[in-house]
Design a protein around this motif. Structure first.
Motif, PDB file in Angstrom:
ATOM      1  N   VAL A  63       0.882  -1.179   0.000  1.00  0.00           N
ATOM      2  CA  VAL A  63       0.000   0.000   0.000  1.00  0.00           C
ATOM      3  C   VAL A  63       0.915   1.224   0.000  1.00  0.00           C
ATOM      4  N   PRO A  64       0.459   2.359  -0.562  1.00  0.00           N
ATOM      5  CA  PRO A  64       1.352   3.528  -0.653  1.00  0.00           C
ATOM      6  C   PRO A  64       1.888   3.965   0.708  1.00  0.00           C
ATOM      7  N   GLU A  65       1.040   3.907   1.731  1.00  0.00           N
ATOM      8  CA  GLU A  65       1.481   4.366   3.057  1.00  0.00           C
ATOM      9  C   GLU A  65       2.373   3.332   3.744  1.00  0.00           C
ATOM     10  N   GLY A  66       2.599   2.201   3.097  1.00  0.00           N
ATOM     11  CA  GLY A  66       3.511   1.180   3.619  1.00  0.00           C
ATOM     12  C   GLY A  66       4.918   1.315   3.070  1.00  0.00           C
ATOM     13  N   ARG A  67       5.171   2.399   2.322  1.00  0.00           N
ATOM     14  CA  ARG A  67       6.534   2.651   1.852  1.00  0.00           C
ATOM     15  C   ARG A  67       7.370   3.269   2.973  1.00  0.00           C
ATOM     16  N   HIS A 104       5.514  -3.961   4.246  1.00  0.00           N
ATOM     17  CA  HIS A 104       4.804  -2.796   4.778  1.00  0.00           C
ATOM     18  C   HIS A 104       5.705  -2.217   5.855  1.00  0.00           C
ATOM     19  N   ALA A 105       6.024  -0.940   5.727  1.00  0.00           N
ATOM     20  CA  ALA A 105       7.028  -0.337   6.607  1.00  0.00           C
ATOM     21  C   ALA A 105       6.505  -0.054   8.011  1.00  0.00           C
ATOM     22  N   GLY A 106       5.184  -0.148   8.212  1.00  0.00           N
ATOM     23  CA  GLY A 106       4.644   0.093   9.545  1.00  0.00           C
ATOM     24  C   GLY A 106       5.001   1.475  10.048  1.00  0.00           C
ATOM     25  N   PHE A 186       9.707 -16.154  -7.093  1.00  0.00           N
ATOM     26  CA  PHE A 186       9.412 -16.368  -5.677  1.00  0.00           C
ATOM     27  C   PHE A 186       9.031 -15.051  -5.016  1.00  0.00           C
ATOM     28  N   ILE A 187       8.365 -15.174  -3.877  1.00  0.00           N
ATOM     29  CA  ILE A 187       8.053 -14.007  -3.048  1.00  0.00           C
ATOM     30  C   ILE A 187       8.784 -14.178  -1.733  1.00  0.00           C
ATOM     31  N   GLU A 188       9.353 -13.066  -1.246  1.00  0.00           N
ATOM     32  CA  GLU A 188       9.851 -13.050   0.130  1.00  0.00           C
ATOM     33  C   GLU A 188       8.994 -12.049   0.902  1.00  0.00           C
ATOM     34  N   ILE A 189       8.431 -12.485   2.016  1.00  0.00           N
ATOM     35  CA  ILE A 189       7.653 -11.589   2.865  1.00  0.00           C
ATOM     36  C   ILE A 189       8.612 -10.956   3.859  1.00  0.00           C
ATOM     37  N   HIS A 190       8.544  -9.630   3.951  1.00  0.00           N
ATOM     38  CA  HIS A 190       9.470  -8.914   4.838  1.00  0.00           C
ATOM     39  C   HIS A 190       8.929  -8.925   6.269  1.00  0.00           C
TER      40      HIS A 190
END
Ligand code: FNR
Length: 385
Positions: A63-67, A104-106, A186-190
């Motif tokens: 999401v944009p606000e997760g940058r 998502h940068a939280g 592949f996907i890596e979840i951060h």
């Protein structure tokens, strides 16, 4: 036989990774409203042409606000698929596998990239990392487990409601579908470095009193596991990786003598790995830190390898990656040969030397093609005189 461990191919759910040296994800602060640019094609493509067989693209916000910053990569809208697809396509022509790190940068969102922070044309005082609205930021739309900022000079997050959690879960699902359309292997979840998921995992930062936080390990891991489960179900039978921080590096132990959790650490990382394995996660990429501003990290060569080794020892049947201050082919190969991990990821050394894979092949006595395209165009032209 006698292939050095680094060059033993690794097969995960039918995807063959040509070697065990991964280019670790690295934010480039070079996106255009979340869209990958020519920079990304050259940056990633440059590794692919120089022998890197396995590359993970930078933290990419769902999401944009997760940058983290306004210049970060994103995959929150369909127009962001095409520029990524181009990079995937190009990497594949070079024989490389390419993955994307979804993030998502939280509460670490809406900050300024370092060079913007220090730029002469920044018009206001510089004692803050916040990217304000007139700089493309969104400091009033930052989210975390509770409303405590990461550190002084960072935005104050809003405590996430159940509705916010669902919104983020849905965004991860949508970005997973877009990752498939872009063709990623592949996907890596951060789940590391103090970003949204890590801040939920740690008892230092997740002091919620509902079912998603507090002292209970089950509560703190609930949101992350829920999202991982959802991602697995839409990603299908393709490789799914998770990056975790194995320690908050706060002072003191992980738990006290009464068994009360004091910070996130290796014990909980091992417990969480067990849960992730049950959900069909294939690989744990073991990093550390980033969640606690007062962290003290004793950085020495391979300083995070003991964490990877501990995860591997506890869960021999999950694939484990080691990362952090790994800089030489011999060091990297030894980590694998000694069974401490199944692969290594390198970040800064690939910036210092984009030919690292070729250097490693040379040093370890492995014959590899110097660069696919040159050899294809002029077979034998690169042979030494
Ligand atoms: C990073 N790192 C990082 N990690 C991550 O999980 N997602 C990311 O997007 C980034 N971005 C990033 C940018 C840059 C420029 C650097 C140097 C690092 C951390 C990186 O992947 C790696 O874990 C650490 O740098 C430790 O490995 P090295 O650099 O010692 O090989």
């Amino acid at each position: 036989k006698n292939i050095p461990s680094l060059f033993e191919p690794l097969t995960i759910r039918g995807v063959i990774f040509p070697n065990r040296i991964f280019v670790s994800p690295m934010c480039q602060y070079s996106s255009d409203n979340g869209h990958a640019t020519d920079w990304h094609l050259v940056h990633i493509g440059g590794f692919a042409t120089r022998g890197a067989g396995c590359i993970t693209m930078e933290a990419t916000a769902v999401v944009p606000e997760g940058r983290i910053s306004p210049e970060d990569a994103g995959l929150w809208t369909d127009s962001q698929i095409a520029p990524l697809k181009r990079i995937v396509y190009f990497s594949h022509t070079q024989g490389a596998k390419l993955g994307i790190q979804l993030a998502h940068a939280g509460r670490k969102a809406s900050t300024l990239a370092t060079w913007v922070k220090s730029s002469a044309d920044r018009t206001r005082h510089v004692d803050t990392s916040i990217a304000f609205a007139n700089e493309g930021g969104w400091p009033d739309n930052v989210f975390g487990p509770v409303n405590v900022p990461w550190s002084k000079g960072f935005p104050t997050p809003k405590e996430m409601t159940e509705g916010d959690l669902q919104y983020v879960e849905d965004a991860f699902i949508a970005s997973t579908k877009r990752s498939a359309l872009a063709g990623f292997d592949f996907i890596e979840i951060h789940g590391a470095h103090g970003y949204l998921f890590h801040s939920f995992l740690s008892p230092l930062t997740n002091t919620r009193s509902d079912a998603y936080g507090g002292q209970s390990f089950e509560n703190r891991t609930r949101f992350f596991l829920r999202v991982v489960k959802a991602i697995r179900s839409v990603w299908g039978e393709k490789p799914l990786f998770v990056r975790l921080s194995a320690s908050d590096w706060a002072e003191g132990p992980e738990k006290d003598s009464d068994g009360k959790w004091l910070q996130w650490g290796i014990e909980q990382t091992i417990l969480l790995t067990g849960e992730l394995k049950k959900l069909g996660v294939d690989l744990i990429d073991v990093s550390s830190g980033g969640n606690w501003a007062a962290q003290k990290i004793p950085v020495v060569p391979g300083y995070q390898v003991p964490f990877a080794e501990a995860v591997k020892k506890a869960h021999p049947d999950i694939i484990v990656g080691a990362v952090g201050a790994i800089t030489t082919p011999q060091q990297a190969n030894d980590i694998l040969a000694e069974g401490k991990a199944d692969l290594v990821s390198l970040a800064r050394e690939f910036l210092r030397d984009p030919h690292f894979v070729l250097r490693a092949a040379n040093e370890l006595g492995v014959a590899v093609k110097p660069a696919v395209q040159y050899e294809r165009a002029w077979p034998g032209v690169l042979a030494r005189m």
